[in-house]
Structure formats: C-alpha cells, structure tokens
Design a protein around this motif. Structure first.
Motif, PDB file in Angstrom:
ATOM      1  N   GLU A   1       0.833  -1.196   0.000  1.00  0.00           N
ATOM      2  CA  GLU A   1       0.000   0.000   0.000  1.00  0.00           C
ATOM      3  C   GLU A   1       0.865   1.242   0.000  1.00  0.00           C
ATOM      4  N   ILE A   2       0.227   2.354  -0.399  1.00  0.00           N
ATOM      5  CA  ILE A   2       0.895   3.647  -0.409  1.00  0.00           C
ATOM      6  C   ILE A   2      -0.167   4.721  -0.213  1.00  0.00           C
ATOM      7  N   THR A   3       0.225   5.837   0.369  1.00  0.00           N
ATOM      8  CA  THR A   3      -0.672   6.984   0.487  1.00  0.00           C
ATOM      9  C   THR A   3      -0.227   8.032  -0.518  1.00  0.00           C
ATOM     10  N   ILE A   4      -1.195   8.532  -1.271  1.00  0.00           N
ATOM     11  CA  ILE A   4      -0.967   9.507  -2.326  1.00  0.00           C
ATOM     12  C   ILE A   4      -1.592  10.823  -1.878  1.00  0.00           C
ATOM     13  N   ALA A   5      -0.810  11.884  -1.851  1.00  0.00           N
ATOM     14  CA  ALA A   5      -1.300  13.198  -1.417  1.00  0.00           C
ATOM     15  C   ALA A   5      -2.085  13.841  -2.555  1.00  0.00           C
TER      16      ALA A   5
ATOM     17  N   GLU B   1      -8.882   4.345   0.042  1.00  0.00           N
ATOM     18  CA  GLU B   1      -9.453   4.907   1.262  1.00  0.00           C
ATOM     19  C   GLU B   1      -8.978   6.348   1.420  1.00  0.00           C
ATOM     20  N   GLU B   2      -9.920   7.248   1.689  1.00  0.00           N
ATOM     21  CA  GLU B   2      -9.551   8.633   1.980  1.00  0.00           C
ATOM     22  C   GLU B   2      -8.950   8.687   3.381  1.00  0.00           C
TER      23      GLU B   2
ATOM     24  N   ARG C   1      -5.233   6.460   0.399  1.00  0.00           N
ATOM     25  CA  ARG C   1      -4.465   5.225   0.566  1.00  0.00           C
ATOM     26  C   ARG C   1      -4.921   4.244  -0.513  1.00  0.00           C
ATOM     27  N   MET C   2      -3.949   3.682  -1.225  1.00  0.00           N
ATOM     28  CA  MET C   2      -4.211   2.681  -2.249  1.00  0.00           C
ATOM     29  C   MET C   2      -3.507   1.393  -1.823  1.00  0.00           C
ATOM     30  N   ARG C   3      -4.257   0.301  -1.803  1.00  0.00           N
ATOM     31  CA  ARG C   3      -3.719  -0.992  -1.345  1.00  0.00           C
ATOM     32  C   ARG C   3      -3.940  -2.032  -2.433  1.00  0.00           C
ATOM     33  N   TRP C   4      -2.892  -2.805  -2.724  1.00  0.00           N
ATOM     34  CA  TRP C   4      -2.975  -3.904  -3.691  1.00  0.00           C
ATOM     35  C   TRP C   4      -2.781  -5.219  -2.952  1.00  0.00           C
ATOM     36  N   THR C   5      -3.710  -6.139  -3.141  1.00  0.00           N
ATOM     37  CA  THR C   5      -3.589  -7.491  -2.606  1.00  0.00           C
ATOM     38  C   THR C   5      -3.591  -8.447  -3.790  1.00  0.00           C
ATOM     39  N   GLN C   6      -2.599  -9.305  -3.857  1.00  0.00           N
ATOM     40  CA  GLN C   6      -2.490 -10.258  -4.958  1.00  0.00           C
ATOM     41  C   GLN C   6      -2.431 -11.681  -4.395  1.00  0.00           C
ATOM     42  N   ASP C   7      -3.291 -12.536  -4.927  1.00  0.00           N
ATOM     43  CA  ASP C   7      -3.300 -13.961  -4.599  1.00  0.00           C
ATOM     44  C   ASP C   7      -3.076 -14.726  -5.893  1.00  0.00           C
TER      45      ASP C   7
END
Length: 159
Positions: free
Chosen positions: A8-12, A98-99, A105-111
């Motif tokens: 994940e990362i937070t983007i301003a 998510e604000e 916040r952008m989160r990537w989940t990979q299965d």
C-alpha cells in the motif's frame, strides 16, 4: 503453496483523481514504468477486458496477457484476474482505496499460484511482486501528485 502479497501507499491527492488515473487502463503505460502497451478489448458496464504488454525483460522476452478488471466505485474497490494466466495457474488482484487525512491510501492485494513449469515458484514470485509493487506504487504516487499539483496551480479561465 499459493502466493499472497499486500502493498500500500498513500498519495497526497484527492480520491477522485487517484481513482480516475489508476482506473484509466488505456493510460497505464504513462502511469506504470513496466507496461509498454495497454489495449482495451471490451467494456461491459464496470468491467473492462484488456491486454497488457510489458517492456522486454533482460533476456529480450516480451510478456503479455489478458486480464479482466471490475471497478466498484461505491465500495472503492477493484477486482481483477488474469484470463490468460501465462506462467500463473491463477492471478487475482484486489485494489482498495481509502480517503485519509494525508490523501488517498491505495492498497494492492495479490493472490496467485505459479504453474509447475513457470520460471519461478510461488515464493520467488512473491519476492518479485514485493520488490516491484512498491517501486510502481511510488511512481504512480509521484505522477498523480504531480497531476494534482498542476491542477491546483493551473490558472482558472473565465467562462
């Protein structure tokens, strides 16, 4: 054993801008450094089917595959899967937004699971994804934050 990653990362930047830029598949080659081309094959409602083509790897091999991606703007999620899995038995991806007070916040989940004849096993691909995702996310963050800055500093033209 299957592979699983979470990054994940937070983007301003505002949620709408992050959502719009990261879900504009045709423009992914300008957003990600690893994609040479993104070709939309079909659109049906909130689902897009597309072919991604990477830049040649260190051996000159060009990897390409077809994926399906469904956005859910109300839930701020995207689910995706490879239709042409290539070296994967399967690859499923979930993006969540998510604000936050600091931006989006952008989160990537990979299965996923690798095929037995793939060039790497599940653990090897987990390492590759966990090394590459933060690099791509930082690049995406920088490009979106630059776009947000440009929007804030653009002069307003009277109507």
């Amino acid at each position: 054993m299957a592979g699983h990653t979470e990054n994940e990362i937070t983007i301003a930047a505002p949620l709408d801008l992050v959502w719009d830029m990261t879900n504009d598949v045709e423009r992914w080659p300008q957003l990600f450094s690893e994609y040479a081309d993104a070709e939309v094959l079909t659109r049906q409602g909130d689902t897009v089917t597309f072919r991604l083509t990477m830049h040649p790897d260190e051996n000159g091999k060009v990897w390409s595959w077809v994926s399906e991606r469904t956005t859910d703007r109300d839930k701020l999620t995207v689910t995706a899967r490879r239709i042409e899995p290539g070296p994967f038995e399967y690859m499923n991806i979930r993006w969540e937004y998510e604000e936050t007070p600091d931006g989006t916040r952008m989160r990537w989940t990979q299965d996923f699971a690798m095929r037995p004849d793939a060039p790497v096993d599940d653990a090897g691909m987990t390492d590759i994804i966990n090394r590459n995702s933060p690099v791509q996310m930082a690049l995406i963050r920088d490009r979106i934050e630059q776009a947000a800055d440009e929007r804030r500093t653009s002069p307003v033209t009277p109507a």
